[in-house]
Write an enzyme that holds these catalytic residues in place. Sequence first.
Site, PDB file in Angstrom:
ATOM      1  N   HIS A 102      24.461   9.126 -15.383  1.00 24.70           N
ATOM      2  CA  HIS A 102      23.678   9.793 -14.330  1.00 24.70           C
ATOM      3  C   HIS A 102      24.311   9.524 -12.952  1.00 24.70           C
ATOM      4  CE1 HIS A 102      19.660  10.898 -12.435  1.00 24.70           C
ATOM      5  NE2 HIS A 102      20.264  10.262 -11.446  1.00 24.70           N
ATOM      6  N   GLU A 103      24.610   8.250 -12.683  1.00 21.55           N
ATOM      7  CA  GLU A 103      25.174   7.896 -11.369  1.00 21.55           C
ATOM      8  C   GLU A 103      26.608   8.410 -11.227  1.00 21.55           C
ATOM      9  OE1 GLU A 103      23.216   6.914  -9.145  1.00 21.55           O
ATOM     10  OE2 GLU A 103      21.585   6.511 -10.545  1.00 21.55           O
ATOM     11  N   ASP A 158      16.343  11.548  -6.339  1.00 15.11           N
ATOM     12  CA  ASP A 158      17.123  12.778  -6.187  1.00 15.11           C
ATOM     13  C   ASP A 158      16.247  13.935  -5.704  1.00 15.11           C
ATOM     14  OD1 ASP A 158      19.287  11.366  -7.133  1.00 15.11           O
ATOM     15  OD2 ASP A 158      18.746  11.790  -9.202  1.00 15.11           O
ATOM     16  N   HIS A 166      26.590  11.937 -10.026  1.00 12.97           N
ATOM     17  CA  HIS A 166      26.427  11.992  -8.560  1.00 12.97           C
ATOM     18  C   HIS A 166      27.752  11.689  -7.860  1.00 12.97           C
ATOM     19  CE1 HIS A 166      22.124  12.352  -8.336  1.00 12.97           C
ATOM     20  NE2 HIS A 166      21.867  11.183  -8.889  1.00 12.97           N
TER      21      HIS A 166
HETATM   22 ZN   LIG Z   1      20.041  10.249  -9.384  1.00 13.80          ZN
END
Ligand SMILES: [Zn+2]
Length: 388
Positions: A74-75, A173, A78
């Site tokens: 997930h990170e 987010d 980003h």
């Molecule tokens: Zn996030």
Amino acid sequence: MRRGGIVAKTGLHFVNLFGLRINLSPSWFLVAALVVWSLSQRYFPDALPGLGRWDYVWIGVLAMLGLFGSLVLHELAHALVARQNGVTVGGITLFLFGGVAELKSEPGTPGAEFRIAAVGPAMSLALALGMAAAAALARRAGLAAPVPALLDYLSLANLVLALFNLLPAFPLDGGRILRAGLWRLRGNPGEATRISGAISQAIAWGLILLGFLSLFAGGSVDALWLILIGFFLATVAASTVRQIEMRVALDGRMVSQFMTRNVITADPRETLREMADRVMLGRAASFVPVVERGRLMGFVDIRLLRGIDREHWDDTHVDDIFVACTEENTVPPDMPSGALLERILAGGPRKYLVARGSRLEGVVTLSDLLHFLGMAETLRSGVPAHCR
Ligand SMILES: [Zn+2]
């Protein structure tokens, strides 16, 4: 989630991926232990009855590692999209409530802000669907029951991760997506920050209220989680708003715009008495660059001087006590001021020599930056509307 103001920037360096440092906050180990404990005590005994106690612990450990990998992905999503949109990424830190990708600056457009924020939940959603499909395949292939059960859990965890992160509250987010939308609609990034900040606070306090109401109505321990998450969001949302405002105010400004030029300097051959009388008392300077024949050597400050007994000030020279220039205490004039502020906030010194090569250009301090930010704040909000 990504970048929160108060989130610790330090952590144990775990591994490098795509040139990014992946760090583990010490709080992560506590979470890992809690996850293994609660999964092996409750979740898996319910989902997979009839196994031995240690089987559940092992499945719990595997599930925790899968959760860890999901958070990193997930990170990482980003971080990689941020990089694609011209934003430098410091690294990724996993901590108590998930992870943070440390972005070194604010995205320049609402589109970039949206892409960087939205890709995290999109990744978690894709993982949730992928794990669910894999669980169905594992069942059809007749694999041992723990395999699909583990995949089911990871699918559920990623779904929760995606939905939680879509809450429109900083530093989640969803808060960033909301800011990007308002920015695009109204064309004013500052206004977008303030409105999303207010909505974040409303959501955080709403969660706290909900938690207390459910607690008083005889709700379970889960109500405590709502309260804890609410307080976390309320605190970090406020510092996220401050951080965005500081970064936007400092954006595109170099250290040279804040530094004091023509500073008074000390000579290494002077005695401390001469230097103190001429510079520190005479000119009320507490941070003094040491320059010898046009060449910057280092600095002396009031703290160093205090460390020497006054009776030795006549026979001690600046040369004996000054701190030499290093990358720690010296910055170039074209350094972005936002990067300098980050360095100070991360625990670096508060005062710096500004030099091009060995030539002194000036000095810059935390109060120079704060003074500017204070002025920017006054100009933005302190002036009555009819005077603007
Ligand atoms: Zn996030």
